[in-house]
Design an enzyme around this catalytic site. Structure first.
Site, PDB file in Angstrom:
ATOM      1  N   SER A 371       0.863  -1.181   0.000  1.00 10.59           N
ATOM      2  CA  SER A 371       0.000   0.000   0.000  1.00 10.59           C
ATOM      3  C   SER A 371       0.899   1.229   0.000  1.00 10.59           C
ATOM      4  O   SER A 371       1.687   1.417   0.926  1.00 10.59           O
ATOM      5  CB  SER A 371      -0.922   0.006   1.213  1.00 10.59           C
ATOM      6  OG  SER A 371      -1.640   1.219   1.282  1.00 10.59           O
ATOM      7  N   ARG A 372       0.805   2.034  -1.054  1.00  8.57           N
ATOM      8  CA  ARG A 372       1.710   3.182  -1.177  1.00  8.57           C
ATOM      9  C   ARG A 372       1.249   4.368  -0.338  1.00  8.57           C
ATOM     10  O   ARG A 372       1.937   5.374  -0.275  1.00  8.57           O
ATOM     11  CB  ARG A 372       1.851   3.580  -2.653  1.00  8.57           C
ATOM     12  CG  ARG A 372       2.469   2.461  -3.477  1.00  8.57           C
ATOM     13  CD  ARG A 372       2.832   2.897  -4.889  1.00  8.57           C
ATOM     14  NE  ARG A 372       3.309   1.746  -5.641  1.00  8.57           N
ATOM     15  CZ  ARG A 372       2.577   1.027  -6.477  1.00  8.57           C
ATOM     16  NH1 ARG A 372       1.319   1.373  -6.678  1.00  8.57           N
ATOM     17  NH2 ARG A 372       3.070   0.007  -7.122  1.00  8.57           N
TER      18      ARG A 372
END
Length: 547
Positions: A371-372
């Site tokens: 998850s950025r």
């Protein structure tokens, strides 16, 4: 009552005078109307001539109330994507312009309904009540209208909320081979939005009717249809409907976002969308590129997913979170469409077929998932445990692969592997059973405190169930701080760990009391050999010196 002839004559004169005034005041207006003709019909498309003023993406009508979108605008003819049954259309039939683009009904009247991309009801509950329509193709909000993603969107799945957090306004890709549980994750996320003030839009693109019916039945049974809109394009529908379905669903979701609401939209799945667009492009003679996809295949997905965002407070502060789904082939995430979507989205959740076959459900491969947005959209209580948990799980996966070769392992390595097995057992979760935030925090803190390490693996499910029950005893003030506090305090951590320790005490094997020193059998030390008892070592003879 009899009227005199003179009064009757006056009455008629007045009526005719009024009619003549109206007739003289009326001036007929000439309204130009462009009418073209069909030159050819193919699978889902039609070639039309005689509409010189038609614009790109303009809606045109065919006999039988069939709609179409002007896709190719050439000098002598236009290529039209058909949005309905077209078997009755023939060359020579009339085609008329509408002067407007494709739009869809939006508003609260759609909640709880199942519709097609044109806004027509599919659930048999009458017409859709809506007083507003929006174009299906809309520009994405400009950068200055957006705000950072800071509020978490809880999925109810421990492995995602702890290790791959999703924020409101984020775009998180779900990808994996067929039949690995991609749709199940999306449905679980929708179910977990009950009482979270989040509206949901589920867009089924090219799915089997039985699969869509199963998803609708699950949402209805769990009471999730009260806050959900379902947009359906079935597998036997024309490719034009599959192409416009995600754009229509996004316009419905945007109407809620612009009304300062938080919205979740699921695209299931964009692989079928890309294939439908490829089919239309090849039929319309657009030049093919890699894997026969047209050159703008990246753009049709980027302009769709760029509409998912978090608006700033001056514009209401609404958000649109997107969960696009992509189907991979033979675990190849480096194929054309998956890499396009990975580069567009803010992270991906990868589902592994090997984990699925082992019974690890949801089959999320933590090593390949990311998850950025990360901890910026995660509660402080999760951040306090997530880092150590992810590191321990990654070490376990590496060591587990190494241990399969039958190598002799030291005590520390065996302890790491046993701890990792408990982590994997706790991250398992049955379908349609979302877990609340306090329950998740209790399980994660018990894992990091190694309270599960002494529980036998075959009793892990029962031990976790007991801990989830005990999580109801967490004090209300501690529960409140789990949602609002910037940091998990030591006192709250100790309180939750103590509750977890008490609930797990019955599952841990009792240690046997150590034997007293006097009960032990005396072991006589072996006498040491004296130096003179050692065998004498004769010195080696020196080699004779040469004369």
């Amino acid at each position: 009552m009899n009227m005199e002839p003179e009064s009757l004559q006056n009455l008629f004169d007045g009526v005719f005078a009024g009619i003549s005034q109206v007739r003289e005041a009326f001036t007929p207006e000439m309204t130009p109307r462009e009418v073209g003709t069909i030159t050819s019909v193919a699978t889902g498309i039609a070639k039309v001539s005689g509409l010189p003023g038609v614009g790109f993406d303009e809606l045109v009508t065919f006999p039988g109330d069939v709609l179409g979108i002007a896709f190719n605008v050439d000098e002598n003819e236009i290529g039209v994507v058909l949005l309905g049954e077209y078997w009755h259309l023939h060359a020579g039939d009339e085609v008329q312009r509408t002067g407007r683009v494709m739009d869809v009904a939006v508003g609260d009247g759609l909640l709880g309904r199942v519709i097609d991309p044109l806004g027509r009801p599919l659930d048999g509950n009458g017409s859709v009540a809506s007083g507003k329509r929006l174009p299906v193709e809309r520009p994405a909000p400009p950068i200055m209208d957006r705000a950072p993603v800071t509020v978490p969107l809880q999925t109810g799945l421990k492995v995602i909320d702890a290790l791959i957090p999703v924020g409101r306004g984020q775009r998180e890709l779900i990808l994996g081979d067929r039949q690995t549980g991609k749709t199940a994750i999306a449905i679980d996320t929708i179910l977990n939005q009950r009482d979270q003030d989040v509206l949901c839009v589920y867009c089924a693109i090219g799915q089997r009717a039985s699969a869509v019916a199963k998803a609708v039945a699950t949402l209805r049974e769990k009471g999730a249809m009260d806050y959900t809109v379902i947009v359906v394009s079935e597998g036997n529908d024309p490719p034009g409907l599959a192409y416009i379905a995600p754009y229509a669903a996004t316009s419905i979701a945007e109407s809620f976002m612009e009304a300062a609401r938080d919205v979740l939209i699921v695209y299931d799945d964009l692989t079928h969308h890309a294939r439908a667009y490829r089919e239309l492009s090849l039929l319309l003679r657009r030049p093919p590129g890699r894997e026969a996809f047209p050159g703008d295949i990246f753009y049709i997905h980027s302009r769709l997913l760029e509409r998912a965002t978090h608006l700033r407070q001056e514009l209401g502060g609404g958000s649109l979170t997107a969960l696009p789904i992509i189907e991979t082939e033979a675990q190849d995430i480096s194929a054309y469409i998956p890499t396009n979507l990975i580069s567009i989205t803010d992270g991906q959740i990868y589902l592994s077929p090997s984990l699925f076959e082992l019974g690890v459900l949801p089959a999320v491969d933590v090593g390949r998932s990311v998850s950025r947005v990360g901890g910026k959209a995660q509660r402080a209580a999760y951040r306090a445990v997530a880092g150590d948990l992810k590191l321990a799980y990654a070490q376990f996966e590496e060591l587990e692969t190494f241990s399969r070769f039958g190598a002799r392992l030291d005590e520390g390595t065996r302890k790491t592997i046993e701890h990792g097995r408990r982590i994997r057992a706790c991250l398992k979760q049955p379908e349609f059973a979302p877990v609340s935030v306090p329950e998740q925090i209790a399980v994660l803190l018990a894992l990091t405190a190694e309270l599960f390490d002494r529980v036998p693996l075959d009793q892990m499910a029962d031990a976790e169930h007991a801990l989830l029950k005990a999580a109801a005893d967490i004090p209300a003030d501690v529960r409140g701080r789990l949602d609002t506090a910037d940091k998990l305090s030591d006192e709250d951590r100790k309180a939750i760990v103590e509750i977890a320790r008490k609930s797990l005490a019955s599952f841990q094997p009792k240690t046997e009391p150590k034997a007293k020193p006097q009960d032990k059998a005396e072991v006589k030390p072996k006498p040491k050999a004296k130096p003179e008892d050692k065998a004498e070592v004769k010195p080696k003879p020196k080699p004779e010196e040469k004369s």
